[in-house]
Design an enzyme around this catalytic site. Structure first.
Site, PDB file in Angstrom:
ATOM      1  N   ALA A   1       3.134  -1.024   4.768  1.00  0.00           N
ATOM      2  CA  ALA A   1       2.550  -1.119   6.116  1.00  0.00           C
ATOM      3  C   ALA A   1       2.090  -2.536   6.454  1.00  0.00           C
ATOM      4  CB  ALA A   1       1.391  -0.140   6.248  1.00  0.00           C
TER       5      ALA A   1
ATOM      6  N   GLU B   1      12.996  -9.458   1.644  1.00  0.00           N
ATOM      7  CA  GLU B   1      12.168  -8.331   2.114  1.00  0.00           C
ATOM      8  C   GLU B   1      12.977  -7.049   1.971  1.00  0.00           C
ATOM      9  OE1 GLU B   1      11.045  -8.944   6.194  1.00  0.00           O
ATOM     10  OE2 GLU B   1      10.258  -6.913   6.444  1.00  0.00           O
TER      11      GLU B   1
ATOM     12  N   ARG C   1       5.707  11.991  -2.935  1.00  0.00           N
ATOM     13  CA  ARG C   1       5.495  12.513  -1.591  1.00  0.00           C
ATOM     14  C   ARG C   1       6.649  12.066  -0.706  1.00  0.00           C
ATOM     15  NH1 ARG C   1       0.260  13.690   0.020  1.00  0.00           N
ATOM     16  NH2 ARG C   1       1.397  14.596   1.755  1.00  0.00           N
TER      17      ARG C   1
ATOM     18  N   ASN D   1       8.349  -5.599  -0.860  1.00  0.00           N
ATOM     19  CA  ASN D   1       8.228  -4.498   0.099  1.00  0.00           C
ATOM     20  C   ASN D   1       6.746  -4.434   0.450  1.00  0.00           C
ATOM     21  OD1 ASN D   1       8.025  -2.215   1.583  1.00  0.00           O
ATOM     22  ND2 ASN D   1       9.259  -0.925   0.217  1.00  0.00           N
TER      23      ASN D   1
ATOM     24  N   HIS E   1       3.958  -4.837   8.983  1.00  0.00           N
ATOM     25  CA  HIS E   1       3.816  -4.744  10.434  1.00  0.00           C
ATOM     26  C   HIS E   1       2.477  -5.281  10.940  1.00  0.00           C
ATOM     27  CE1 HIS E   1       7.116  -2.131   9.450  1.00  0.00           C
ATOM     28  NE2 HIS E   1       6.322  -1.275   8.853  1.00  0.00           N
TER      29      HIS E   1
ATOM     30  N   ARG F   1      12.861   4.224  13.024  1.00  0.00           N
ATOM     31  CA  ARG F   1      11.591   4.948  12.952  1.00  0.00           C
ATOM     32  C   ARG F   1      10.686   4.552  14.130  1.00  0.00           C
ATOM     33  NH1 ARG F   1       9.338   4.824   6.965  1.00  0.00           N
ATOM     34  NH2 ARG F   1       8.092   6.529   7.865  1.00  0.00           N
TER      35      ARG F   1
ATOM     36  N   PRO G   1       0.792  -1.236   0.000  1.00  0.00           N
ATOM     37  CA  PRO G   1       0.000   0.000   0.000  1.00  0.00           C
ATOM     38  C   PRO G   1       0.821   1.282   0.000  1.00  0.00           C
ATOM     39  CG  PRO G   1      -0.895  -1.559   1.566  1.00  0.00           C
ATOM     40  CD  PRO G   1       0.351  -2.176   1.022  1.00  0.00           C
ATOM     41  N   ASN G   2       0.380   2.196  -0.832  1.00  0.00           N
ATOM     42  CA  ASN G   2       0.888   3.574  -0.938  1.00  0.00           C
ATOM     43  C   ASN G   2       2.216   3.704  -1.681  1.00  0.00           C
ATOM     44  OD1 ASN G   2      -1.291   4.910   0.510  1.00  0.00           O
ATOM     45  ND2 ASN G   2      -0.521   3.801   2.300  1.00  0.00           N
TER      46      ASN G   2
ATOM     47  N   ARG H   1       7.089   0.139  13.581  1.00  0.00           N
ATOM     48  CA  ARG H   1       7.725  -0.307  12.328  1.00  0.00           C
ATOM     49  C   ARG H   1       8.867  -1.300  12.593  1.00  0.00           C
ATOM     50  NH1 ARG H   1       5.515   3.260   8.467  1.00  0.00           N
ATOM     51  NH2 ARG H   1       5.103   5.304   9.362  1.00  0.00           N
TER      52      ARG H   1
ATOM     53  N   ASP I   1       1.517 -15.890   5.835  1.00  0.00           N
ATOM     54  CA  ASP I   1       1.032 -17.247   5.520  1.00  0.00           C
ATOM     55  C   ASP I   1       1.191 -17.548   4.033  1.00  0.00           C
ATOM     56  OD1 ASP I   1       0.360 -17.736   8.153  1.00  0.00           O
ATOM     57  OD2 ASP I   1      -1.781 -17.358   7.892  1.00  0.00           O
TER      58      ASP I   1
ATOM     59  N   TYR J   1      11.642   8.713   1.386  1.00  0.00           N
ATOM     60  CA  TYR J   1      11.622   7.674   0.350  1.00  0.00           C
ATOM     61  C   TYR J   1      12.373   8.045  -0.934  1.00  0.00           C
ATOM     62  CZ  TYR J   1       8.099   5.779   3.506  1.00  0.00           C
ATOM     63  OH  TYR J   1       7.456   5.300   4.610  1.00  0.00           O
TER      64      TYR J   1
ATOM     65  N   HIS K   1      12.958  -2.771   2.496  1.00  0.00           N
ATOM     66  CA  HIS K   1      12.378  -1.506   2.961  1.00  0.00           C
ATOM     67  C   HIS K   1      13.280  -0.372   2.519  1.00  0.00           C
ATOM     68  CE1 HIS K   1       9.351  -3.564   5.174  1.00  0.00           C
ATOM     69  NE2 HIS K   1      10.284  -4.384   5.621  1.00  0.00           N
ATOM     70  N   ILE K   2      12.663   0.628   1.958  1.00  0.00           N
ATOM     71  CA  ILE K   2      13.421   1.771   1.460  1.00  0.00           C
ATOM     72  C   ILE K   2      14.048   2.520   2.632  1.00  0.00           C
ATOM     73  CG2 ILE K   2      13.204   3.960   0.202  1.00  0.00           C
ATOM     74  CD1 ILE K   2      10.696   2.601  -1.181  1.00  0.00           C
ATOM     75  N   SER K   3      13.264   2.707   3.675  1.00  0.00           N
ATOM     76  CA  SER K   3      13.752   3.435   4.849  1.00  0.00           C
ATOM     77  C   SER K   3      14.344   2.473   5.871  1.00  0.00           C
ATOM     78  CB  SER K   3      12.601   4.232   5.482  1.00  0.00           C
ATOM     79  OG  SER K   3      11.598   3.348   5.967  1.00  0.00           O
TER      80      SER K   3
HETATM   81  O1  CA2 Z   1      10.588   1.866   4.138  1.00  0.00           O
HETATM   82  C1  CA2 Z   1       9.769   1.191   3.509  1.00  0.00           C
HETATM   83  O2  CA2 Z   1       9.988   0.765   2.379  1.00  0.00           O
HETATM   84  C2  CA2 Z   1       8.399   0.926   4.112  1.00  0.00           C
HETATM   85  O3  CA2 Z   1       8.024  -0.409   3.766  1.00  0.00           O
HETATM   86  C3  CA2 Z   1       7.448   1.925   3.475  1.00  0.00           C
HETATM   87  C4  CA2 Z   1       6.033   1.868   4.051  1.00  0.00           C
HETATM   88  C5  CA2 Z   1       6.066   1.926   5.574  1.00  0.00           C
HETATM   89  O4  CA2 Z   1       4.755   1.724   6.074  1.00  0.00           O
HETATM   90  C6  CA2 Z   1       6.989   0.874   6.163  1.00  0.00           C
HETATM   91  O5  CA2 Z   1       7.002   1.021   7.569  1.00  0.00           O
HETATM   92  C7  CA2 Z   1       8.394   1.038   5.626  1.00  0.00           C
HETATM   93  C8  CA2 Z   1       5.221   3.058   3.540  1.00  0.00           C
HETATM   94  C9  CA2 Z   1       5.050   3.059   2.069  1.00  0.00           C
HETATM   95  C10 CA2 Z   1       4.421   4.335   1.658  1.00  0.00           C
HETATM   96  O6  CA2 Z   1       5.121   4.824   0.561  1.00  0.00           O
HETATM   97  C11 CA2 Z   1       5.061   6.146   0.282  1.00  0.00           C
HETATM   98  C12 CA2 Z   1       5.984   6.589  -0.636  1.00  0.00           C
HETATM   99  C13 CA2 Z   1       6.016   7.906  -0.964  1.00  0.00           C
HETATM  100  C14 CA2 Z   1       5.102   8.784  -0.385  1.00  0.00           C
HETATM  101  C15 CA2 Z   1       4.176   8.331   0.517  1.00  0.00           C
HETATM  102  C16 CA2 Z   1       4.147   6.986   0.857  1.00  0.00           C
END
Ligand code: CA2
Length: 148
Positions: A78, A99, A19, A75, A81, A108, A11-12, A112, A88, A24, A101-103
């Site tokens: 959310a 797996e 954003r 990836n 978590h 954080r 998601p997202n 997370r 499963d 990111y 994660h960008i961040s």
């Molecule tokens: O760091 C990551 O890759 C995350 O998987 C990104 C998720 C976050 O919920 C995880 O804790 C860590 C959020 C993805 C949302 O991506 C966006 C990218 C640009 C702008 C807004 C949201």
């Protein structure tokens, strides 16, 4: 036949590059796809990048990967978590799972720090920005490539 690696995004992540660049970065998922395709090709693999905002769709793609993919880079965003269902589904996949994660999720918020998906993942990459996807693909080349 060329082996395919699924690159699943939760998601997202469709908003990547639009954003929160301070967290990111500026690259989009299309940029990630292009870079991964390049790395995959170098390792004799093919890449298929998919993104959904819906948990059930991610699960359907993980199940599809059982037939179609040699490995999964994921990836889960959310869902990392929260989702026992994604865990499963991954547990029913036989190939390597990485797996990404960008961040750097461990620096954080504490919610997370927990990842259900890590219970299945063969490797976890966090905090390398979008470069993490290319690194994961490079490793996939070693894990499932002809020279593996
Ligand atoms: O760091 C990551 O890759 C995350 O998987 C990104 C998720 C976050 O919920 C995880 O804790 C860590 C959020 C993805 C949302 O991506 C966006 C990218 C640009 C702008 C807004 C949201």
């Amino acid at each position: 036949m060329t082996k395919t690696i699924y690159i699943l995004n939760g998601p997202n992540l469709n908003l990547l590059g639009q954003r929160e660049p301070e967290i990111y970065g500026h690259d989009t998922l299309a940029d990630v796809e292009a870079r991964c395709a390049e790395v995959a090709k170098g390792g004799g693999l093919a890449a298929r990048l998919l993104q959904s905002n819906h948990e059930g769709q991610i699960i359907d793609w993980v199940q599809e990967a059982r037939e179609q993919a040699a490995g999964i880079i994921i990836n889960p965003a959310a869902l990392t978590h929260t989702s026992v269902a994604v865990l499963d589904a991954l547990n029913a996949f036989d190939g390597p799972v990485i797996e990404v994660h960008i961040s750097q999720i461990h620096r954080r918020e504490s919610f997370r720090h927990q990842s259900y998906v890590s219970l299945r993942a063969d490797a976890v990459i966090a905090g390398f920005g979008v470069q993490g996807y290319a690194l994961a693909m490079q490793r996939m080349g070693q894990l499932v490539g002809d020279s593996a």
